[in-house]
Every structure is written in C-alpha cells, then in structure tokens.
Design a protein around this motif. Structure first.
Motif, PDB file in Angstrom:
ATOM      1  N   ARG A 133      28.289 -61.348   7.852  1.00 49.91           N
ATOM      2  CA  ARG A 133      28.634 -62.682   8.348  1.00 49.91           C
ATOM      3  C   ARG A 133      27.375 -63.476   8.687  1.00 49.91           C
ATOM      4  N   VAL A 134      26.384 -62.811   9.282  1.00 51.42           N
ATOM      5  CA  VAL A 134      25.118 -63.476   9.596  1.00 51.42           C
ATOM      6  C   VAL A 134      24.444 -63.928   8.303  1.00 51.42           C
ATOM      7  N   ALA A 135      24.355 -63.013   7.320  1.00 51.56           N
ATOM      8  CA  ALA A 135      23.703 -63.337   6.041  1.00 51.56           C
ATOM      9  C   ALA A 135      24.441 -64.450   5.311  1.00 51.56           C
ATOM     10  N   PHE A 136      25.768 -64.412   5.331  1.00 50.54           N
ATOM     11  CA  PHE A 136      26.558 -65.456   4.677  1.00 50.54           C
ATOM     12  C   PHE A 136      26.304 -66.808   5.337  1.00 50.54           C
ATOM     13  N   LYS A 137      26.278 -66.838   6.671  1.00 56.07           N
ATOM     14  CA  LYS A 137      26.051 -68.099   7.379  1.00 56.07           C
ATOM     15  C   LYS A 137      24.658 -68.654   7.087  1.00 56.07           C
ATOM     16  N   VAL A 138      23.643 -67.795   7.069  1.00 57.95           N
ATOM     17  CA  VAL A 138      22.281 -68.251   6.740  1.00 57.95           C
ATOM     18  C   VAL A 138      22.265 -68.853   5.337  1.00 57.95           C
ATOM     19  N   LEU A 139      22.883 -68.178   4.387  1.00 58.36           N
ATOM     20  CA  LEU A 139      22.924 -68.656   3.001  1.00 58.36           C
ATOM     21  C   LEU A 139      23.662 -69.976   2.888  1.00 58.36           C
ATOM     22  N   MET A 140      24.827 -70.078   3.495  1.00 55.10           N
ATOM     23  CA  MET A 140      25.614 -71.307   3.391  1.00 55.10           C
ATOM     24  C   MET A 140      24.938 -72.469   4.103  1.00 55.10           C
ATOM     25  N   ASP A 141      24.324 -72.210   5.265  1.00 52.08           N
ATOM     26  CA  ASP A 141      23.591 -73.281   5.956  1.00 52.08           C
ATOM     27  C   ASP A 141      22.443 -73.789   5.086  1.00 52.08           C
ATOM     28  N   SER A 142      21.859 -72.890   4.308  1.00 53.51           N
ATOM     29  CA  SER A 142      20.764 -73.267   3.431  1.00 53.51           C
ATOM     30  C   SER A 142      21.256 -74.061   2.211  1.00 53.51           C
ATOM     31  N   LEU A 143      22.443 -73.710   1.718  1.00 51.37           N
ATOM     32  CA  LEU A 143      22.986 -74.361   0.521  1.00 51.37           C
ATOM     33  C   LEU A 143      23.655 -75.699   0.806  1.00 51.37           C
ATOM     34  N   TRP A 144      24.205 -75.834   1.989  1.00 49.19           N
ATOM     35  CA  TRP A 144      25.027 -76.989   2.303  1.00 49.19           C
ATOM     36  C   TRP A 144      24.237 -78.280   2.188  1.00 49.19           C
ATOM     37  N   ASN A 145      24.771 -79.219   1.457  1.00 50.42           N
ATOM     38  CA  ASN A 145      24.204 -80.561   1.274  1.00 50.42           C
ATOM     39  C   ASN A 145      22.814 -80.578   0.632  1.00 50.42           C
ATOM     40  N   LYS A 146      22.562 -79.664  -0.283  1.00 56.10           N
ATOM     41  CA  LYS A 146      21.302 -79.692  -1.041  1.00 56.10           C
ATOM     42  C   LYS A 146      21.424 -80.722  -2.153  1.00 56.10           C
ATOM     43  N   ASP A 147      20.339 -81.434  -2.386  1.00 57.82           N
ATOM     44  CA  ASP A 147      20.273 -82.355  -3.516  1.00 57.82           C
ATOM     45  C   ASP A 147      19.793 -81.544  -4.718  1.00 57.82           C
ATOM     46  N   LEU A 148      20.706 -81.200  -5.592  1.00 59.74           N
ATOM     47  CA  LEU A 148      20.393 -80.309  -6.709  1.00 59.74           C
ATOM     48  C   LEU A 148      19.601 -80.990  -7.817  1.00 59.74           C
ATOM     49  N   THR A 149      19.362 -82.289  -7.677  1.00 58.84           N
ATOM     50  CA  THR A 149      18.558 -82.975  -8.684  1.00 58.84           C
ATOM     51  C   THR A 149      17.069 -82.866  -8.374  1.00 58.84           C
ATOM     52  N   LYS A 150      16.744 -82.335  -7.192  1.00 62.75           N
ATOM     53  CA  LYS A 150      15.352 -82.186  -6.785  1.00 62.75           C
ATOM     54  C   LYS A 150      15.045 -80.707  -6.574  1.00 62.75           C
ATOM     55  N   SER A 151      13.782 -80.413  -6.325  1.00 64.63           N
ATOM     56  CA  SER A 151      13.366 -79.046  -6.030  1.00 64.63           C
ATOM     57  C   SER A 151      13.839 -78.666  -4.623  1.00 64.63           C
ATOM     58  N   TYR A 152      14.270 -77.434  -4.444  1.00 69.01           N
ATOM     59  CA  TYR A 152      14.756 -76.991  -3.144  1.00 69.01           C
ATOM     60  C   TYR A 152      14.513 -75.498  -2.967  1.00 69.01           C
ATOM     61  N   THR A 153      14.541 -75.054  -1.726  1.00 71.61           N
ATOM     62  CA  THR A 153      14.390 -73.650  -1.379  1.00 71.61           C
ATOM     63  C   THR A 153      15.670 -73.180  -0.711  1.00 71.61           C
ATOM     64  N   ILE A 154      16.093 -71.988  -1.058  1.00 71.31           N
ATOM     65  CA  ILE A 154      17.301 -71.423  -0.463  1.00 71.31           C
ATOM     66  C   ILE A 154      16.893 -70.232   0.394  1.00 71.31           C
ATOM     67  N   ASP A 155      17.359 -70.221   1.631  1.00 68.60           N
ATOM     68  CA  ASP A 155      17.130 -69.095   2.535  1.00 68.60           C
ATOM     69  C   ASP A 155      18.297 -68.129   2.450  1.00 68.60           C
ATOM     70  N   GLY A 156      18.055 -66.902   2.880  1.00 63.78           N
ATOM     71  CA  GLY A 156      19.135 -65.931   2.971  1.00 63.78           C
ATOM     72  C   GLY A 156      19.188 -64.981   1.788  1.00 63.78           C
ATOM     73  N   PHE A 157      20.303 -64.301   1.687  1.00 61.12           N
ATOM     74  CA  PHE A 157      20.535 -63.283   0.669  1.00 61.12           C
ATOM     75  C   PHE A 157      20.984 -63.970  -0.616  1.00 61.12           C
ATOM     76  N   VAL A 158      20.035 -64.606  -1.312  1.00 61.10           N
ATOM     77  CA  VAL A 158      20.335 -65.460  -2.458  1.00 61.10           C
ATOM     78  C   VAL A 158      20.791 -64.671  -3.694  1.00 61.10           C
ATOM     79  N   GLN A 159      20.480 -63.397  -3.744  1.00 58.82           N
ATOM     80  CA  GLN A 159      20.826 -62.609  -4.923  1.00 58.82           C
ATOM     81  C   GLN A 159      22.338 -62.571  -5.158  1.00 58.82           C
ATOM     82  N   VAL A 160      23.116 -62.707  -4.101  1.00 54.52           N
ATOM     83  CA  VAL A 160      24.564 -62.610  -4.227  1.00 54.52           C
ATOM     84  C   VAL A 160      25.147 -63.784  -5.012  1.00 54.52           C
ATOM     85  N   ILE A 161      24.527 -64.941  -4.993  1.00 54.19           N
ATOM     86  CA  ILE A 161      25.082 -66.072  -5.764  1.00 54.19           C
ATOM     87  C   ILE A 161      24.651 -66.032  -7.220  1.00 54.19           C
ATOM     88  N   GLN A 162      23.833 -65.067  -7.572  1.00 54.36           N
ATOM     89  CA  GLN A 162      23.396 -64.936  -8.972  1.00 54.36           C
ATOM     90  C   GLN A 162      24.331 -64.020  -9.763  1.00 54.36           C
TER      91      GLN A 162
END
Length: 163
Positions: A133-162
């Motif tokens: 739950r902690v890892a999911f929240k960190v990941l979602m907080d990092s993903l939420w409202n990202k502008d995907l047309t620009k460069s961005y960094t994602i925090d958390g356990f990113v391997q799961v969305i791959q």
C-alpha cells in the motif's frame, strides 16, 4: 500504460486503454503483480514507532541523524562497512535497502521518511507492514497529473507498471 490514460476522478486508480478495452490499475492489481501486502491500516505513512536506545544506536551505525531517514547513498555506504555488525543489524540494513530503493524508489540522495524507516527496528512488524500500500501510494502520487508530453521522473516501484 501511461500513454492511453482515461480521465477518471478516483485518485488511487489508473485506467487506460489496452486496444479497445479499458484496464484498471489499483491496489488490487498492484498486490497481485508484486505480492506485496496492500492491506489497509490507519496512519499508513506515520506509524507509531518509539525511539529507543537501540534505535539511536542503529541510526548511529548507519551514520544518520535520528530525526531523518537514510538515503540510498547512505545505505550503500553502510553496506560496505557492515561485515562486523550483528545479524539483526544486517537484516535491518537489507530491509532499509529494499525500502529506500524499491518502496520509495526516489533519487539516491533523497532522504527517506524516518517514521517508516524506523519500523525496521522491530523485524517482525516490518515484515508484516503493508508495504504494498505504501509503494502503491508513492507510485500513484508520482504519476498523478503528469504532463506526458514533457520529460518526467516517476518515483516508487515503477517496474510494476511495465508489466
């Protein structure tokens, strides 16, 4: 998964199109993919953990102030000098490496949250904590409202969305 997001109102769900089908990514899917415990607990990010003499001694071994959590850089440095540490302290160091490197998964020099890192002092409690739950929240907080047309960094356990 991030390129075909659907606009939804639920903060801790991600919906996207896979072909013509909508697909959901929530704590349920996160738990299935990672095997990490995603159970609900009160005060998820600020668990009650007393600072004891043992805690102070371990934080001194790490070379970290008691009021801050360790960085990944500090964990790596501690791994190089831990050969004489007790078995429990080496276990704590290993768990902290997993916590800073995967659960929080931030930049190497970013300080982790001390309230969560201190849970490592009780190994059984640490092992049973809902880190999913902690890892999911960190990941979602990092993903939420990202502008995907620009460069961005994602925090958390990113391997799961791959997956």
């Amino acid at each position: 998964m991030l390129c075909f997001n659907l606009d939804i109102k639920k903060k801790y769900e991600l919906w996207c199109l896979v072909g013509p089908q909508p697909a959901r990514f929530s704590p349920i899917e996160f738990e299935h993919l990672t095997g990490l415990n995603c159970d609900y607990v009160e005060n998820l990010e600020n668990p009650r953990c007393e600072v004891t003499e043992e805690t102070i001694a371990f934080w001194q071994l790490l070379g970290v102030g008691i009021d801050v959590g360790p960085t990944t850089e500090q964990i790596i440095a501690a791994c190089k000098r831990c050969s004489e540490w007790s078995r429990d302290d080496r276990m704590r160091l290993g768990y902290l490496a997993i916590f800073t490197g995967f659960i929080e998964g931030r930049k190497l020099s970013t300080v982790s949250r001390a309230s969560l890192a201190r849970l490592v002092m009780d190994l059984e409690e640490f092992e049973n904590y809902p880190w999913g739950r902690v890892a999911f929240k960190v990941l979602m907080d990092s993903l939420w409202n990202k502008d995907l047309t620009k460069s961005y960094t994602i925090d958390g356990f990113v391997q799961v969305i791959q997956v």
